[in-house]
Design an enzyme around this catalytic site. Structure first.
Site, short mmCIF file in Angstrom:
data_model
loop_
_atom_site.label_atom_id
_atom_site.label_comp_id
_atom_site.label_asym_id
_atom_site.label_seq_id
_atom_site.Cartn_x
_atom_site.Cartn_y
_atom_site.Cartn_z
CB CYS A 178 -0.91 -0.03 1.24
SG CYS A 178 -1.89 1.46 1.44
CB CYS A 222 -0.18 2.22 4.18
SG CYS A 222 -1.82 1.86 3.53
CG ASP A 223 3.45 0.40 4.31
OD1 ASP A 223 2.96 0.92 5.33
OD2 ASP A 223 3.27 -0.80 4.02
P1 FAD Z 1 -10.75 -6.55 5.61
O1 FAD Z 1 -9.87 -5.82 6.54
O2 FAD Z 1 -10.14 -7.30 4.49
O3 FAD Z 1 -11.63 -7.56 6.51
C1 FAD Z 1 -12.41 -8.56 5.92
C2 FAD Z 1 -13.06 -9.41 6.98
O4 FAD Z 1 -13.92 -10.36 6.36
C3 FAD Z 1 -12.10 -10.25 7.82
O5 FAD Z 1 -12.62 -10.37 9.13
C4 FAD Z 1 -12.12 -11.61 7.11
O6 FAD Z 1 -11.73 -12.69 7.95
C5 FAD Z 1 -13.59 -11.69 6.76
N1 FAD Z 1 -13.96 -12.59 5.67
C6 FAD Z 1 -13.48 -12.66 4.41
N2 FAD Z 1 -14.14 -13.60 3.69
C7 FAD Z 1 -15.08 -14.13 4.53
C8 FAD Z 1 -16.09 -15.12 4.39
N3 FAD Z 1 -16.31 -15.77 3.23
N4 FAD Z 1 -16.85 -15.40 5.48
C9 FAD Z 1 -16.67 -14.76 6.67
N5 FAD Z 1 -15.74 -13.80 6.85
C10 FAD Z 1 -14.95 -13.50 5.79
N6 FAD Z 1 -5.04 0.96 5.24
C11 FAD Z 1 -4.83 2.14 5.89
O7 FAD Z 1 -5.74 2.96 5.96
N7 FAD Z 1 -3.61 2.39 6.45
C12 FAD Z 1 -2.58 1.52 6.44
O8 FAD Z 1 -1.49 1.80 6.96
C13 FAD Z 1 -2.79 0.27 5.77
N8 FAD Z 1 -1.78 -0.64 5.66
C14 FAD Z 1 -2.04 -1.85 5.08
C15 FAD Z 1 -1.01 -2.80 5.07
C16 FAD Z 1 -1.23 -4.05 4.54
C17 FAD Z 1 -0.12 -5.08 4.56
C18 FAD Z 1 -2.51 -4.37 3.99
C19 FAD Z 1 -2.78 -5.76 3.44
C20 FAD Z 1 -3.52 -3.41 3.96
C21 FAD Z 1 -3.30 -2.14 4.50
N9 FAD Z 1 -4.28 -1.14 4.51
C22 FAD Z 1 -4.06 0.03 5.17
C23 FAD Z 1 -5.60 -1.37 3.89
C24 FAD Z 1 -6.66 -1.71 4.95
O9 FAD Z 1 -6.17 -2.76 5.77
C25 FAD Z 1 -7.96 -2.14 4.28
O10 FAD Z 1 -8.43 -1.10 3.42
C26 FAD Z 1 -9.06 -2.42 5.30
O11 FAD Z 1 -8.65 -3.41 6.22
C27 FAD Z 1 -10.35 -2.88 4.62
O12 FAD Z 1 -11.30 -3.21 5.59
P2 FAD Z 1 -12.50 -4.20 5.30
O13 FAD Z 1 -13.23 -4.30 6.59
O14 FAD Z 1 -13.22 -3.78 4.08
O15 FAD Z 1 -11.84 -5.61 4.92
#
Ligand code: FAD
Length: 306
Positions: free
Chosen positions: A130, A133-134
């Site tokens: 990202c 982020c980084d």
């Molecule tokens: P996710 O965080 O992906 O959560 C998805 C959830 O759904 C999880 O609980 C998962 O287990 C669950 N799930 C998935 N499929 C299923 C299923 N079939 N059944 C039941 N549960 C399921 N963003 C920032 O703002 N700042 C940062 O510094 C940053 N750094 C990052 C670093 C890394 C390495 C990564 C990978 C991402 C980073 N991001 C950062 C991006 C940020 O993490 C995401 O935008 C954010 O987490 C998205 O949130 P979400 O709730 O949509 O999905």
């Protein structure tokens, strides 16, 4: 049945559950792994009002906040099918079925990985996904961006303003990014683009990334680059495979949503990285979770209980 069932326990799902519970409706949250992508994040410096934190710490805060409300939390369960009957039914891989009057899908996404030696070992130690982020962690250093599509070239342009220089490695013989982005990148003196480059290994000193090796696909020769960071930009894969055929998805697999998080099915709302939201960030996912939850609440108070 629940009034609102949230599928996914990342920032979007947690926000949706809290907003629903605060309305006093029967709320459940089912997630494979609470915290989602945030669990894999080391430093977070763009979560507004918190200058710096770490992924697991933010997740602990999310969970504590959700547990403060009357929410059924079901973890380590994977949703495998959605059905819309009179109620919305979510089948779990374990064989159980959860029923709810409305649902918010917040199953997030995962970064596509290169799957080369060293990538996993140096994730968060120079291998990054990202740039928003980084990027600032690599100020004044040399980095590479893997992938010459829109996200790769955007990342290169973004990073070029912060780091010493950026080398873009594209696997194919042409860049897939929009022309205007390619022209912009080519005009920047500290961006170098190498095509037909297949990354073969991430190199490190045991602590951090020191470079990478790639094969020139035209000549078959192997080359080495010295780098402090490697940004992998070869795609974000939405966790929506289980919804194919039941909900309208884009060709990238993102759930199509409207301004209230509504999807193509009544009573089914979605939020966060699994949707068409253009930017994938924690703070954006939380806002989207709140929006979808309020959208669902609006739907519930209008829905006739025949
Ligand atoms: P996710 O965080 O992906 O959560 C998805 C959830 O759904 C999880 O609980 C998962 O287990 C669950 N799930 C998935 N499929 C299923 C299923 N079939 N059944 C039941 N549960 C399921 N963003 C920032 O703002 N700042 C940062 O510094 C940053 N750094 C990052 C670093 C890394 C390495 C990564 C990978 C991402 C980073 N991001 C950062 C991006 C940020 O993490 C995401 O935008 C954010 O987490 C998205 O949130 P979400 O709730 O949509 O999905």
């Amino acid at each position: 049945p629940y009034d609102l069932l949230v599928v996914g326990g990342g920032p979007a799902g947690a926000a949706a559950a809290i907003y629903a519970a605060r309305k006093g409706i029967r709320t459940g949250i089912v997630a494979e792994r609470f915290g989602g992508q945030v669990m894999d994040t080391v430093g977070i410096e763009n979560f507004i009002s918190v200058k710096a934190t770490e992924g697991p710490k933010l997740v602990a805060g999310l969970e504590e906040h959700v547990r403060d409300y009357d929410v059924d939390i079901i973890t380590e369960q994977k949703a495998s099918k959605l059905r819309r009957d009179r109620l919305v039914e979510i089948d779990l891989a374990s064989g159980a079925t959860l029923k709810s009057r409305a649902v918010v899908i917040a199953t997030g996404a995962r970064w596509r990985e290169m799957n080369v030696p060293g990538e996993k070992a140096y994730r968060g130690k120079g291998v990054a996904y990202c740039p928003h982020c980084d990027g600032p962690l690599f100020k004044g250093k040399s980095v590479a961006v893997i992938g010459g599509g829109n996200s790769g070239i955007e990342a290169a342009i973004d990073l070029a303003g912060i780091v010493k220089d950026v080398t873009v490695l594209e696997f194919g013989d042409t860049l897939r990014a929009d022309d205007v982005l390619v022209r912009k990148a080519q005009s920047m003196p500290n961006i170098r683009i190498i095509k037909q480059a297949a990354t073969t290994e991430v190199k490190g000193d045991g602590q951090r990334v020191t470079g990478l090796t790639y094969t020139d696909r035209a000549t078959g020769e192997s080359h080495e680059l010295t780098l402090a960071g490697i940004f992998v930009q070869i795609g974000l894969v939405p966790n929506s495979e289980w919804l194919k055929g039941d909900l309208e998805l884009t060709r990238f697999g993102e759930i199509e949503i409207g301004a209230r998080g509504e999807t193509s099915l009544p009573g089914v709302f979605a939020a966060g990285d699994v949707t068409t939201v253009p930017f994938k960030q924690i703070i954006i996912a939380m806002g989207a979770g709140a929006t979808a939850s309020l959208g669902a609440f609006d739907y519930l108070i209008r829905e006739s209980v025949a």
